[in-house]
Design an enzyme around this catalytic site. Structure first.
Site, mmCIF file in Angstrom:
data_model
loop_
_atom_site.group_PDB
_atom_site.id
_atom_site.type_symbol
_atom_site.label_atom_id
_atom_site.label_comp_id
_atom_site.label_asym_id
_atom_site.label_seq_id
_atom_site.Cartn_x
_atom_site.Cartn_y
_atom_site.Cartn_z
ATOM 1 N N ASP A 62 -0.656 3.274 3.069
ATOM 2 C CA ASP A 62 -1.194 2.562 1.915
ATOM 3 C C ASP A 62 -0.547 3.157 0.680
ATOM 4 O O ASP A 62 -0.308 4.365 0.596
ATOM 5 C CB ASP A 62 -2.715 2.597 1.867
ATOM 6 N N GLU A 149 -15.474 4.157 -3.350
ATOM 7 C CA GLU A 149 -15.538 5.615 -3.371
ATOM 8 C C GLU A 149 -16.032 6.064 -4.745
ATOM 9 O O GLU A 149 -15.869 5.361 -5.739
ATOM 10 C CB GLU A 149 -14.170 6.227 -3.059
#
Length: 262
Positions: A62, A149
Site C-alpha cells: 500500500d 485509526e
C-alpha cells in the site's frame, strides 16, 4: 498507514496459508501468474511471534505520495500481486500522486484499489462525497478501503465516542457500497479495533499487525489482508513501503478477485 531478510530472492520456506486466519496448503510464496518468489526486503526486520508473514503466498503493497516515482514493471516482477493506493483524506485532501499511481499500476497489470483516511471532524457523508469525486468507478478495481485509526491531528484532535465513530463510518461505507457496487474493506489498527469494538462489525477486514500474527493481536477475527510491516523494501520503489499479505492461497486469491472485481 503504516522478517524479511535482506533479500527475498529465492524463497524456500514452506508456507502455511490462512484464509481468515485458518489453515491452508503449503508451498513457496509466489506472485500469482508469475512463477517466481517475491524479492522483498525489510529495513527493520522483526522476530515474528505466532506465525510468519512469509508463510503466506500472495503479497502486496500500500502506497501514498511518499513513495515518489515508482517503477511499476519492477514492482510487478518482484512479486507484488496487488496495490492499495491512498486517494483521499477527510473531506478536502487528495493524494497528489493518486491519479498517476492509479494509471501506472493498471498499465503494469497489477490489481489496485483506493483507500480513504478517515477524519473525525467531518461527517461520513461529506467524506464519502469527496472520495467519490476523486476515485473513478471502474470495472476491475479492487474494493474501496476505509482506513480507520486514531491519529494525532493538529487540525482535528477530536476523539469521538465509539457509537459516533461507528455511525459515521457506516454512513461512509454504505454510500460507497451503493456507488461502487462493492462493500468497502475496513483497514484498522489494534488500538482502534479494540477501542471501538470493530469485531462486532460483519465486514471484511485488513488488519495492521507489525509485532505479531493477527491471530494473536486480533483473536478470533477473520480477515482478508494483513499489513505486516511499514519498513519493507521492494525493487522499483525507493525507500520504505508498507507490505501486506492476502490471507489465502493463490487459488483463493484468484477466487477472491473473481468475486470482488466484477
Amino acid at each position: 498507514m503504516k522478517v524479511l531478510g535482506k533479500v527475498f530472492a529465492v524463497l524456500a520456506l514452506a508456507a502455511l496459508t490462512a484464509c481468515g486466519g485458518g489453515g491452508g496448503s503449503r508451498g513457496p510464496a509466489v506472485m500469482v501468474g508469475q512463477g517466481s518468489g517475491p524479492q522483498f526486503g525489510d529495513s527493520a526486520p522483526h522476530a515474528w511471534v505466532g506465525g510468519h508473514p512469509y508463510d503466506h503466498q500472495v503479497h502486496g503493497i500500500d502506497i501514498s505520495r511518499y513513495q515518489g516515482d515508482i517503477n511499476w514493471g519492477r514492482v510487478r516482477s518482484s512479486g507484488v500481486s496487488f496495490a492499495f493506493i491512498k486517494a483521499t483524506e477527510g473531506g478536502d485532501h487528495a493524494d497528489p500522486n493518486f491519479r498517476r499511481y492509479w494509471y501506472e499500476a493498471a498499465q503494469a497489470r497489477i490489481p489496485r484499489g483506493a483507500y480513504h483516511y478517515f477524519y473525525f471532524c467531518r461527517s461520513g457523508a461529506q467524506q464519502a462525497a469527496w472520495f467519490i469525486a476523486n476515485v473513478p468507478r471502474e470495472r476491475g478495481a479492487l474494493p474501496p478501503v476505509l482506513d480507520l485509526e486514531w491519529t494525532a491531528s493538529k487540525t482535528c484532535p477530536h476523539r469521538p465516542p465509539s457509537w459516533e465513530v461507528l455511525r459515521e463510518a457506516k454512513i461512509f461505507k454504505d454510500i460507497l457500497h451503493r456507488y461502487y457496487g462493492q462493500r468497502p474493506i475496513i483497514y484498522t489498527t489494534v488500538d482502534f479495533y479494540r477501542d471501538n469494538n470493530l469485531g462486532s462489525w460483519p465486514e471484511e477486514f485488513w488488519l495492521r499487525s507489525v509485532a505479531g500474527h493477527p491471530r494473536l493481536t486480533y483473536p478470533g477475527q477473520r480477515y482478508s489482508f494483513w499489513q505486516y510491516t511499514g519498513t519493507g523494501r521492494v525493487p522499483g520503489i525507493g525507500g520504505n513501503v508498507d507490505l501486506n499479505v492476502f490471507a489465502g492461497s493463490p487459488g483463493q486469491w484468484r477466487a477472491w478477485l473473481n468475486q470482488r472485481m466484477q
